[in-house]
Design an enzyme around this catalytic site. Structure first.
Site, PDB file in Angstrom:
ATOM      1  N   GLY A 255      36.067  41.759  34.189  1.00 15.78           N
ATOM      2  CA  GLY A 255      37.245  42.205  33.431  1.00 15.78           C
ATOM      3  C   GLY A 255      37.964  43.327  34.140  1.00 15.78           C
ATOM      4  O   GLY A 255      37.752  43.550  35.340  1.00 15.78           O
ATOM      5  N   ASN A 256      38.833  44.016  33.457  1.00 12.94           N
ATOM      6  CA  ASN A 256      39.509  45.178  34.043  1.00 12.94           C
ATOM      7  C   ASN A 256      39.784  46.205  32.949  1.00 12.94           C
ATOM      8  O   ASN A 256      39.494  45.964  31.784  1.00 12.94           O
ATOM      9  CB  ASN A 256      40.780  44.758  34.789  1.00 12.94           C
ATOM     10  N   HIS A 257      40.348  47.343  33.345  1.00  7.08           N
ATOM     11  CA  HIS A 257      40.475  48.470  32.415  1.00  7.08           C
ATOM     12  C   HIS A 257      41.717  48.425  31.531  1.00  7.08           C
ATOM     13  O   HIS A 257      41.987  49.387  30.822  1.00  7.08           O
ATOM     14  CB  HIS A 257      40.498  49.793  33.199  1.00  7.08           C
TER      15      HIS A 257
ATOM     16  N   ALA B 172      47.135  42.203  32.281  1.00 12.25           N
ATOM     17  CA  ALA B 172      46.456  42.365  33.580  1.00 12.25           C
ATOM     18  C   ALA B 172      45.537  41.151  33.730  1.00 12.25           C
ATOM     19  O   ALA B 172      44.369  41.187  33.334  1.00 12.25           O
ATOM     20  CB  ALA B 172      45.671  43.659  33.590  1.00 12.25           C
TER      21      ALA B 172
END
Ligand code: CTP
Length: 400
Positions: A208-210, A276
């Site tokens: 995943g990402n932030h 994102a």
């Protein structure tokens, strides 16, 4: 439409004043703040206590409230209001409004109000039909005031005919429809994406990402407040929409986001891709939890579909497509390259080198670059204010 709005509700002396209690309740239920102002005569028909209990604010009748020793500033109230609604509006008050008379607080607010004024007349059949009343109403309409037409039915006098104040539900519906049709993006279908995507590795792990989704949710809220019919395609995010009208579709992976975008893009006037999206996803997803074995472990990944590029390739004339570029170096050139490669109408550049910009922050600092390579750099602002700047750009392009 009424959520977060400040409404001054003016109540005149009429038997229909009893309906004002329900009207206050409906305004509050719709998320508005209500300040009730009554003419002295109106207090003979309904008590200020009933209305202050429902509106959760003291009711103003005179310029001065003796109990609190406070001056009720009509200019301030006129400025505070997003809308001034006079319901019921008696023949007497309408006549005074039409001629600029000012012998009570309600009329002083009317003369000071900078906001749209709506009036819902309530009177007997013959008074309603009288040429004097008709002339007064035309005069008020020529000032820009908006008539909420009365209904037909049994009147307090026992007569039957036109002159009944519109029902509270009808007043709310009239107001909402009128506000909506005047908004800059009224009925425009707009799609927004937000948040990260999660690419499963096994049943318990993901890549995943932030991204928090804050920016995309703020854009969706702002577009809805401007009247757009917004579909928000959201990856896993803890954010919630402030605008009830935003239609949220939850997705998890890049592939799910792609499918949701493809099924909504065709009918959308504009799309803002702020999610994102993961660029890579595991080639194989283990069906069982992967057990700890060797010291080193490799996950083979493959490219996801670039959703924005796909939408850019199928964009029709008149559709507006916007994307984001979050960069760490060579920012402007990278953003311009993405703008061109993905066939966008504009790109919103934010740089991780700018303090206060980026994931999980409540602020952002952006530069908008459009097809003509015109650049507009904005200062550091809250994400809500940044959303407004982006939505103004959308509005400008849709109107062209
Ligand atoms: N985007 C997308 N689908 C992807 C990847 C990105 O739709 N699979 C969109 C993002 O939502 C964003 C824009 O493309 O609006 C740019 O994303 P960004 O991550 O900045 O750039 P990439 O094109 O992925 O290129 P790179 O990661 O190499 O900078």
């Amino acid at each position: 439409m009424l959520q977060g709005k400040n409404i001054v509700l003016g109540i005149c002396g009429s038997i229909a004043a009893y309906k004002s209690a329900l009207l206050v309740r409906l305004f509050i239920k719709a998320g508005a703040s209500v300040q009730v102002v009554m003419t002295p005569d109106a207090t003979n028909f309904i008590t200020p206590l009933t209305l202050s209990t429902l509106s959760k604010k003291p009711v103003f009748v005179d310029y001065f409230t003796p109990e609190s020793g406070e001056w009720n500033n009509h200019v301030e109230l006129g400025l505070w209001a997003d809308f001034f609604v006079i319901a019921p509006a008696s023949a007497n008050t309408l006549a005074k409004m039409a001629h600029g008379l000012c012998d009570n607080l309600l009329l002083a607010i009317y003369l000071s109000a900078k906001c749209p004024v709506y009036f819902a007349p309530a009177m007997d059949l013959d008074m309603w039909k009288h040429s004097a009343t008709k002339k007064n109403i035309s005069k008020l309409q020529s000032f820009g005031d908006i008539l909420i037409p009365p209904g037909t039915g049994e009147l307090a006098s026992g007569l039957n005919g036109e002159g009944r104040m519109a029902e509270p539900e009808e007043i709310i519906a009239f107001l909402s429809a009128d506000i909506k049709k005047k908004l800059p993006l009224a009925d425009q279908k707009i799609m927004v994406t937000a948040g990260p995507t999660y690419e499963a590795i096994d049943p318990v792990r993901f890549i995943g990402n932030h991204s928090s989704g804050k920016m995309g949710f703020a854009i969706a809220d702002e577009l809805a407040a401007m009247g757009a019919a917004v579909t928000l395609i959201a990856g896993p995010s803890l954010e919630v929409s402030k605008q009830q009208s935003v239609k949220r579709i939850d997705v998890t992976s890049a592939e799910e986001m792609l499918q949701a975008c493809l099924s909504h893009f065709e009918n959308s006037k504009a799309c803002i891709m702020s999610a994102a999206v993961a660029d890579y996803t595991p080639v194989n997803v283990a069906l069982q939890k992967i057990k700890k074995q060797d010291d080193n472990f490799t996950i083979e990944v493959k490219k996801t579909t670039d959703i924005l590029s796909r939408l850019g390739a199928q964009k029709k004339p008149g559709q507006v497509l916007a994307g984001f570029a979050l960069e760490t170096n060579n920012e402007e050139q990278n953003a311009i390259d993405k703008l061109k490669a993905k066939n966008l109408d504009f790109i919103v550049l934010n740089s991780l080198n700018d303090e206060g910009a980026g994931f999980k922050k409540d602020t952002n600092k952006i530069t908008i670059i459009d097809r003509d390579l015109q650049k507009t750099a904005y200062t550091l602002k809250s994400k809500e204010e940044v959303a407004r700047d982006i939505c103004y750009k959308i509005t400008e392009l849709i109107k062209r």
